[in-house]
Design a protein around this motif. Structure first.
Motif, PDB file in Angstrom:
ATOM      1  N   CYS A 227       6.598  15.374   3.736  1.00 39.12           N
ATOM      2  CA  CYS A 227       6.814  14.620   4.979  1.00 39.12           C
ATOM      3  C   CYS A 227       5.709  13.583   5.197  1.00 39.12           C
ATOM      4  O   CYS A 227       5.974  12.445   5.592  1.00 39.12           O
ATOM      5  N   THR A 228       4.486  13.974   4.912  1.00 40.63           N
ATOM      6  CA  THR A 228       3.337  13.078   5.109  1.00 40.63           C
ATOM      7  C   THR A 228       3.401  11.874   4.182  1.00 40.63           C
ATOM      8  O   THR A 228       3.127  10.740   4.599  1.00 40.63           O
ATOM      9  N   THR A 229       3.764  12.088   2.926  1.00 37.32           N
ATOM     10  CA  THR A 229       3.818  10.993   1.953  1.00 37.32           C
ATOM     11  C   THR A 229       4.821   9.926   2.361  1.00 37.32           C
ATOM     12  O   THR A 229       4.520   8.727   2.326  1.00 37.32           O
ATOM     13  N   ILE A 230       6.015  10.340   2.755  1.00 42.79           N
ATOM     14  CA  ILE A 230       7.075   9.393   3.121  1.00 42.79           C
ATOM     15  C   ILE A 230       6.662   8.540   4.317  1.00 42.79           C
ATOM     16  O   ILE A 230       6.846   7.319   4.331  1.00 42.79           O
ATOM     17  N   LEU A 231       6.083   9.156   5.327  1.00 47.02           N
ATOM     18  CA  LEU A 231       5.747   8.447   6.560  1.00 47.02           C
ATOM     19  C   LEU A 231       4.510   7.559   6.429  1.00 47.02           C
ATOM     20  O   LEU A 231       4.420   6.516   7.082  1.00 47.02           O
ATOM     21  N   SER A 232       3.579   7.952   5.575  1.00 49.59           N
ATOM     22  CA  SER A 232       2.297   7.241   5.524  1.00 49.59           C
ATOM     23  C   SER A 232       2.194   6.195   4.424  1.00 49.59           C
ATOM     24  O   SER A 232       1.251   5.400   4.410  1.00 49.59           O
ATOM     25  N   SER A 233       3.147   6.153   3.494  1.00 51.72           N
ATOM     26  CA  SER A 233       3.033   5.282   2.326  1.00 51.72           C
ATOM     27  C   SER A 233       2.825   3.795   2.658  1.00 51.72           C
ATOM     28  O   SER A 233       1.911   3.163   2.113  1.00 51.72           O
ATOM     29  N   PRO A 234       3.639   3.163   3.526  1.00 49.90           N
ATOM     30  CA  PRO A 234       3.438   1.728   3.802  1.00 49.90           C
ATOM     31  C   PRO A 234       2.044   1.406   4.333  1.00 49.90           C
ATOM     32  O   PRO A 234       1.395   0.455   3.874  1.00 49.90           O
ATOM     33  N   VAL A 235       1.568   2.198   5.277  1.00 45.61           N
ATOM     34  CA  VAL A 235       0.243   1.955   5.851  1.00 45.61           C
ATOM     35  C   VAL A 235      -0.842   2.234   4.815  1.00 45.61           C
ATOM     36  O   VAL A 235      -1.869   1.548   4.773  1.00 45.61           O
ATOM     37  N   ASP A 236      -0.620   3.224   3.964  1.00 45.76           N
ATOM     38  CA  ASP A 236      -1.597   3.584   2.938  1.00 45.76           C
ATOM     39  C   ASP A 236      -1.793   2.448   1.936  1.00 45.76           C
ATOM     40  O   ASP A 236      -2.926   2.136   1.538  1.00 45.76           O
ATOM     41  N   VAL A 237      -0.701   1.806   1.526  1.00 44.76           N
ATOM     42  CA  VAL A 237      -0.791   0.709   0.564  1.00 44.76           C
ATOM     43  C   VAL A 237      -1.530  -0.484   1.178  1.00 44.76           C
ATOM     44  O   VAL A 237      -2.407  -1.083   0.545  1.00 44.76           O
ATOM     45  N   VAL A 238      -1.181  -0.831   2.417  1.00 43.73           N
ATOM     46  CA  VAL A 238      -1.859  -1.943   3.104  1.00 43.73           C
ATOM     47  C   VAL A 238      -3.346  -1.639   3.260  1.00 43.73           C
ATOM     48  O   VAL A 238      -4.208  -2.506   3.035  1.00 43.73           O
ATOM     49  N   LYS A 239      -3.654  -0.404   3.628  1.00 44.65           N
ATOM     50  CA  LYS A 239      -5.066   0.001   3.777  1.00 44.65           C
ATOM     51  C   LYS A 239      -5.830  -0.165   2.483  1.00 44.65           C
ATOM     52  O   LYS A 239      -6.933  -0.725   2.455  1.00 44.65           O
ATOM     53  N   THR A 240      -5.238   0.286   1.387  1.00 38.31           N
ATOM     54  CA  THR A 240      -5.896   0.193   0.078  1.00 38.31           C
ATOM     55  C   THR A 240      -6.123  -1.264  -0.320  1.00 38.31           C
ATOM     56  O   THR A 240      -7.215  -1.629  -0.768  1.00 38.31           O
ATOM     57  N   ARG A 241      -5.098  -2.098  -0.166  1.00 42.16           N
ATOM     58  CA  ARG A 241      -5.218  -3.515  -0.511  1.00 42.16           C
ATOM     59  C   ARG A 241      -6.304  -4.198   0.326  1.00 42.16           C
ATOM     60  O   ARG A 241      -7.119  -4.953  -0.185  1.00 42.16           O
ATOM     61  N   PHE A 242      -6.292  -3.946   1.633  1.00 42.01           N
ATOM     62  CA  PHE A 242      -7.222  -4.628   2.538  1.00 42.01           C
ATOM     63  C   PHE A 242      -8.655  -4.179   2.303  1.00 42.01           C
ATOM     64  O   PHE A 242      -9.587  -4.990   2.262  1.00 42.01           O
ATOM     65  N   VAL A 243      -8.858  -2.879   2.139  1.00 39.01           N
ATOM     66  CA  VAL A 243     -10.200  -2.336   1.918  1.00 39.01           C
ATOM     67  C   VAL A 243     -10.779  -2.835   0.599  1.00 39.01           C
ATOM     68  O   VAL A 243     -11.974  -3.137   0.501  1.00 39.01           O
ATOM     69  N   ALA A 268       6.873  -3.225  -2.285  1.00 43.98           N
ATOM     70  CA  ALA A 268       5.418  -3.177  -2.491  1.00 43.98           C
ATOM     71  C   ALA A 268       4.758  -2.150  -1.589  1.00 43.98           C
ATOM     72  O   ALA A 268       3.715  -1.589  -1.934  1.00 43.98           O
ATOM     73  N   PHE A 269       5.372  -1.890  -0.440  1.00 43.50           N
ATOM     74  CA  PHE A 269       4.796  -0.944   0.521  1.00 43.50           C
ATOM     75  C   PHE A 269       4.955   0.509   0.068  1.00 43.50           C
ATOM     76  O   PHE A 269       4.406   1.416   0.687  1.00 43.50           O
ATOM     77  N   PHE A 270       5.727   0.706  -1.006  1.00 41.27           N
ATOM     78  CA  PHE A 270       5.909   2.067  -1.513  1.00 41.27           C
ATOM     79  C   PHE A 270       5.389   2.202  -2.945  1.00 41.27           C
ATOM     80  O   PHE A 270       5.778   3.116  -3.666  1.00 41.27           O
ATOM     81  N   LYS A 271       4.507   1.272  -3.337  1.00 37.62           N
ATOM     82  CA  LYS A 271       3.883   1.394  -4.655  1.00 37.62           C
ATOM     83  C   LYS A 271       2.998   2.636  -4.691  1.00 37.62           C
ATOM     84  O   LYS A 271       2.292   2.927  -3.735  1.00 37.62           O
TER      85      LYS A 271
END
Length: 309
Positions: A227-243, A268-271
């Protein structure tokens, strides 16, 4: 305070924080190669060069990294990762029950164990932990992302070198870069992960499907990880790219997200979704099982002392 029966014994806040920190560090050591693979897949496509290595799948990314940059590269950033778990996971997980009780106290509409108090606790502990642990997150991601191939000189030679260079070149606030997307990510993760685990564990025990032991903890952790992976993936990818981005590449978090969308499309948000799930699911299983067992063992070790006083 120790009650007359083991079932009535509740771990102290200190025991919960210590157990969460140790369990999280153990889970991080075991699953770190998956996390590194996830980061590499998430930043893939950011640098459009013909000579760039293309990663394919979880095992493909891990094997390519190990073959081209050495097996040790899979653990690049591990010291920062462990620092992150000590300062971050120990608080967000260890304080969850205590904060949940705080939100439920004196509120008839929010009895202990209600969904509202669980969500409130997840939001609070996740938010506080992000601000404390963000510098370790920034260093961890940058060390995982950097490569020495194709003539690229690594930005950092090690963990403490990374802290120093970031502060020197970007200022002290550079260590808190990406706090907004990371806050969003971890609020989602903390609420989904802890609340889902809590609800599943309670339901399985209350309905007598499984006893409050390892199989129950394992199943609850797996469902929470999915459940956590599905919901957090888009924000996680953006966070990684930005950081991971150098100063000036993106003007803000929104610009980073829009650039990804226009250049690479919504997928791209689900890479890195598969390694994200494998990492979160395995991390959850190891962490929660160890967390529950550590709490029990530490409480057992306290009982003779407490009973004698």
């Amino acid at each position: 305070m120790v009650s007359s029966t083991d079932s009535e014994v509740h771990p102290t806040m200190g025991i919960k924080i210590l157990s969460a920190g140790v369990a999280a560090c153990l889970a991080d050591v075991i699953t770190f190669p998956l996390d590194t693979a996830k980061v590499r897949l998430q930043i893939q496509g950011e640098c459009q060069t013909s000579s760039a290595i293309r990663y394919k799948g979880v095992l493909g990314t891990i094997s390519t990294l190990a073959r081209s940059e050495g097996p040790v590269k899979l653990y690049s950033g591990l010291p920062a990762g462990l620092q992150r778990q000590i300062s971050f996971a120990s608080l967000r997980i260890g304080l969850y029950d205590t904060v949940q009780e705080f939100f439920a106290t004196g509120k008839e509409s929010k009895p202990p164990g209600s969904l509202g108090s669980k969500i409130s606790a997840g939001l609070t502990t996740g938010g506080v932990a992000v601000f404390i642990g963000q510098p370790t997150e920034v260093v961890k991601v940058r060390l995982q992302a950097q490569s020495h191939l194709h003539g690229l000189k690594p930005r950092y030679t090690g963990t403490y070198n990374a802290y120093r260079i970031i502060v020197t070149t970007e200022g002290l606030l550079g260590l808190w870069k990406g706090t907004t997307p990371n806050l969003m990510r971890n609020v989602i993760i903390n609420c989904t992960e802890l609340v889902t685990y809590d609800l599943m564990k309670t339901a399985l025990v209350r309905n007598k499907i499984l006893a409050d032991d390892v199989p129950c903890h394992l199943l609850s952790a797996l469902i929470a990880g999915f459940c956590t992976t599905i919901l957090s993936s888009p924000v996680d990818v953006v966070k990684t790219r930005f950081v991971n981005s150098p100063p000036g590449q993106y003007t803000n978090v929104r610009d980073c997200a829009m650039t990804m969308f226009t250049k690479e499309g919504p997928t791209a948000f689900f890479k890195g979704l598969v390694p994200s799930f494998l990492r979160l699911a395995s991390w959850n299983v190891i962490m929660f099982v160890c967390f529950e067992q550590l709490k029990r063992e530490l409480m057992k070790s306290r009982q003779p002392v407490d009973c004698a006083t």
